[in-house]
Design an enzyme around this catalytic site. Structure first.
Site, PDB file in Angstrom:
ATOM      1  N   ASP A   1       0.836  -1.208   0.000  1.00 65.58           N
ATOM      2  CA  ASP A   1       0.000   0.000   0.000  1.00 65.58           C
ATOM      3  C   ASP A   1       0.868   1.254   0.000  1.00 65.58           C
ATOM      4  O   ASP A   1       0.369   2.378  -0.079  1.00 65.58           O
ATOM      5  CB  ASP A   1      -1.019  -0.006   1.149  1.00 65.58           C
ATOM      6  N   SER A   2       2.207   1.051   0.027  1.00 65.03           N
ATOM      7  CA  SER A   2       3.139   2.171  -0.168  1.00 65.03           C
ATOM      8  C   SER A   2       2.932   2.804  -1.538  1.00 65.03           C
ATOM      9  O   SER A   2       3.446   3.878  -1.812  1.00 65.03           O
ATOM     10  CB  SER A   2       4.587   1.698  -0.024  1.00 65.03           C
TER      11      SER A   2
ATOM     12  N   ASP B   1      -1.161  -6.218  -0.334  1.00 66.55           N
ATOM     13  CA  ASP B   1      -1.374  -5.558   0.958  1.00 66.55           C
ATOM     14  C   ASP B   1      -2.850  -5.241   1.162  1.00 66.55           C
ATOM     15  O   ASP B   1      -3.470  -4.592   0.302  1.00 66.55           O
ATOM     16  CB  ASP B   1      -0.614  -4.218   0.935  1.00 66.55           C
TER      17      ASP B   1
ATOM     18  N   LYS C   1      -0.954  -9.504   2.794  1.00 67.39           N
ATOM     19  CA  LYS C   1      -0.218  -9.014   3.959  1.00 67.39           C
ATOM     20  C   LYS C   1      -1.133  -8.076   4.734  1.00 67.39           C
ATOM     21  O   LYS C   1      -1.939  -7.359   4.133  1.00 67.39           O
ATOM     22  CB  LYS C   1       1.050  -8.267   3.543  1.00 67.39           C
TER      23      LYS C   1
ATOM     24  N   GLU D   1      -1.203  -5.534   8.572  1.00 65.92           N
ATOM     25  CA  GLU D   1      -0.401  -4.959   9.657  1.00 65.92           C
ATOM     26  C   GLU D   1      -1.041  -5.259  11.013  1.00 65.92           C
ATOM     27  O   GLU D   1      -2.265  -5.219  11.148  1.00 65.92           O
ATOM     28  CB  GLU D   1      -0.312  -3.432   9.477  1.00 65.92           C
TER      29      GLU D   1
ATOM     30  N   GLU E   1       9.359  -4.029  10.374  1.00 64.97           N
ATOM     31  CA  GLU E   1       9.704  -2.720   9.809  1.00 64.97           C
ATOM     32  C   GLU E   1      10.264  -1.800  10.900  1.00 64.97           C
ATOM     33  O   GLU E   1       9.622  -1.593  11.940  1.00 64.97           O
ATOM     34  CB  GLU E   1       8.480  -2.076   9.137  1.00 64.97           C
TER      35      GLU E   1
HETATM   36  O1  KIV Z   1       3.546  -1.101   1.664  1.00 62.82           O
HETATM   37  C1  KIV Z   1       4.699  -1.548   1.585  1.00 62.82           C
HETATM   38  O2  KIV Z   1       5.403  -1.379   0.595  1.00 62.82           O
HETATM   39  C2  KIV Z   1       5.202  -2.301   2.722  1.00 62.82           C
HETATM   40  C3  KIV Z   1       6.642  -2.695   2.714  1.00 62.82           C
HETATM   41  C4  KIV Z   1       7.510  -1.532   2.762  1.00 62.82           C
HETATM   42  C5  KIV Z   1       6.959  -3.685   3.750  1.00 62.82           C
HETATM   43  O3  KIV Z   1       4.477  -2.584   3.621  1.00 62.82           O
END
Ligand code: KIV
Length: 272
Positions: free
Chosen positions: A50-51, A89, A119, A121, A188
């Protein structure tokens, strides 16, 4: 005779089996070309993080990203990743409200966008949610330490695990996600000695980002970075822990400038 070589996909059990045997190289990708480049380079796992909120959409946090945006980008990445495992994510508020919603949204990534795992959090507070998603047959990568979706609760983007009580919380979170059935966990911005302790405590692979020397490579079972940071494509300063292996932003702008110069240098009206 066909020269076509069938490329086998990396699987979730293969990622788990690398613990203690082989380091795991992970990177982010948000579109088809980047997925192809990562895949051809031999990356084991591609995260559609989600980055992309920051990197692709210019947001200051990851909070505005929606399921529909993540699904569209994951679909493009899945088409490009012929070998690497694709992990998507779950965006903010797509899994925190109820376990049912979490399973539904996690499942959409597998059904609609070709991801092979998701993934999310969180640690102890996500234990039951992770277990429920795993029971539905969806592999889960956990993410603890600095969890950017909780940036406001954490008070900013900073190293986690500095005080004894923070260390206890991180260890407890690590054990919780393993108990819940996560197949790996991202650490992280976790202080390096603690990252190593978590790595030695867990039987699942830890994937570091800013979690010790070499961005966590030395204190975790693998490493993940935002590919745009690794390649020097990011505007402004990349996070301190990133050691770029390329600087492609300046040559890219120069190449575009060459085009602008060539176009503007062409006489008005042309020669015909
Ligand atoms: O969103 C993302 O890219 C991440 C990674 C940096 C681990 O969660």
């Amino acid at each position: 005779m066909s020269t076509h070589v069938e490329l086998k996909k990396v699987t979730v059990p293969q990622i788990r089996a690398k613990k203690g045997k082989e380091k795991i190289a992970c990177l982010t990708a948000y579109d088809y070309p980047m997925a192809r480049w990562c895949d051809e380079a031999g990356v084991d796992l591609i995260l559609v993080g989600d980055s992309l909120a920051n990197v692709i959409y210019g947001e200051t946090t990851t909070l505005p990203v929606t399921m529909e945006i993540m699904l569209a980008h994951t679909r493009a990445v899945s088409r490009g990743a012929k070998r690497a495992l694709v992990v998507a994510d779950l965006p903010f508020l797509s899994y925190q409200i109820s376990k049912e919603e979490a399973i539904r949204n996690a499942g959409r990534f597998l059904k609609e966008s070709g991801a092979e795992a998701i993934k999310l959090e969180g640690g102890l507070e996500m234990e039951e949610t992770i277990a429920a998603i795993v029971r539905a047959g969806i592999p889960v990568m956990a993410h603890i330490g600095l969890t950017p979706q909780s940036v406001h609760a954490l008070g900013g983007f900073k190293i986690q695990g500095k005080t004894p009580s923070e260390r206890d919380v991180i260890l407890e979170n690590a054990r919780a996600v393993e108990r819940a059935g996560a197949f790996s966990v991202v650490l992280e911005c976790v202080e390096s000695a603690l990252s190593l302790e978590v790595t030695r405590t867990l039987s699942i692979p830890t994937i570091g980002i800013g979690a010790g020397p070499n961005s966590g490579q030395d204190s975790a079972d693998g490493q993940i970075l935002v590919t745009h940071d690794l390649l020097g494509l990011t505007e402004g300063k990349a996070p301190k822990f990133v050691e770029p292996t390329g600087q492609f932003r300046a040559p890219l702008i120069e190449a575009i400038q060459a085009y602008v110069t060539r176009t503007k240098g062409t006489p008005i009206g042309g020669s015909w």
